[in-house]
Design a protein around this motif. Sequence first.
Motif, PDB file in Angstrom:
ATOM      1  N   ILE A  65       0.840  -1.202   0.000  1.00 26.89           N
ATOM      2  CA  ILE A  65       0.000   0.000   0.000  1.00 26.89           C
ATOM      3  C   ILE A  65       0.874   1.251   0.000  1.00 26.89           C
ATOM      4  N   GLU A  66       1.919   1.248   0.803  1.00 24.89           N
ATOM      5  CA  GLU A  66       2.836   2.385   0.818  1.00 24.89           C
ATOM      6  C   GLU A  66       3.474   2.576  -0.554  1.00 24.89           C
ATOM      7  N   ASP A  67       3.851   1.475  -1.195  1.00 27.69           N
ATOM      8  CA  ASP A  67       4.432   1.548  -2.533  1.00 27.69           C
ATOM      9  C   ASP A  67       3.410   2.049  -3.552  1.00 27.69           C
ATOM     10  N   LEU A  68       2.143   1.703  -3.352  1.00 23.30           N
ATOM     11  CA  LEU A  68       1.080   2.170  -4.244  1.00 23.30           C
ATOM     12  C   LEU A  68       1.006   3.697  -4.232  1.00 23.30           C
ATOM     13  N   PHE A  69       0.967   4.275  -3.044  1.00 26.76           N
ATOM     14  CA  PHE A  69       0.926   5.736  -2.943  1.00 26.76           C
ATOM     15  C   PHE A  69       2.189   6.365  -3.527  1.00 26.76           C
ATOM     16  N   THR A  70       3.326   5.804  -3.174  1.00 25.17           N
ATOM     17  CA  THR A  70       4.607   6.371  -3.609  1.00 25.17           C
ATOM     18  C   THR A  70       4.757   6.336  -5.120  1.00 25.17           C
ATOM     19  N   SER A  71       4.285   5.253  -5.744  1.00 25.57           N
ATOM     20  CA  SER A  71       4.457   5.108  -7.189  1.00 25.57           C
ATOM     21  C   SER A  71       3.764   6.230  -7.952  1.00 25.57           C
ATOM     22  N   TYR A  72       2.651   6.705  -7.429  1.00 26.91           N
ATOM     23  CA  TYR A  72       1.956   7.819  -8.073  1.00 26.91           C
ATOM     24  C   TYR A  72       2.511   9.171  -7.609  1.00 26.91           C
ATOM     25  N   ASN A  73       2.624   9.346  -6.307  1.00 25.17           N
ATOM     26  CA  ASN A  73       3.058  10.636  -5.773  1.00 25.17           C
ATOM     27  C   ASN A  73       4.448  11.020  -6.253  1.00 25.17           C
ATOM     28  N   SER A  74       5.321  10.022  -6.452  1.00 20.34           N
ATOM     29  CA  SER A  74       6.699  10.305  -6.855  1.00 20.34           C
ATOM     30  C   SER A  74       6.790  10.879  -8.265  1.00 20.34           C
TER      31      SER A  74
END
Length: 230
Positions: A65-74
């Motif tokens: 889930i953390e990677d999900l957010f990061t993949s877009y926000n980054s």
Amino acid sequence: MIYFELPDSTTNRPINIRLCSLLKTHSDLFYPNVAVEAVFGCPPFCIWNGGCIHLPGEQMSLDHIEDLFTSYNSIGIPYRLTFTNRLLEHKHLYDTYGNAIASLGNVKGNSVIVSSDLMEKYISERYEQYSIIQSICRVYETQEDLDKALEKNLVCLPVKFNRDWNYLGQMSNPGNAIILVNEYCPVSECDSCKEHYESFNRLSLYIEKDHMKCKYGSLRHEMDQAGTFP
């Protein structure tokens, strides 16, 4: 500039990321003045989720889930969580999985889409980095109620207003309006819309094993086949 939101933020993540990247590196492949403003959705099996949900795969781990957010926000794409279950009660706010998701995505730029005062108040008080967006699932009894909501938040308009040119032309806050352009139901004045959404809400809460089928599904199929669905 025309801004779009991309759906299915979890299952369509690879293609969403690819599309956003192409917009930045090969803008000549797209119509001019088009941008992706955000993605929306929710990790599967979250009881706070609502709308036209489906339950593929398995529940995501917190790392995923953390990677999900990061993949877009980054790459500069905000994430909009669909916490739109209208049947939530106060007891459901203690859900560990929902709170873990909300905590991991609680960064400036991300949003929570809500359809109830209960969830709006809870998110605003506990996870202050999120902005609030009013869901298409929210029921506005009058046009005045909708206008009032548009004064302070982004609002996804009820589908019945999508082609109401008189209303769209006189809106006082058009910059706060979001229009769902890929609506599933071919009947904008569907009298089962509220019941249909609530069947998905019951599915999220494991009250039912399946959701209500669209009674206009055959009409949608016929219009798709004929190429007449807008």
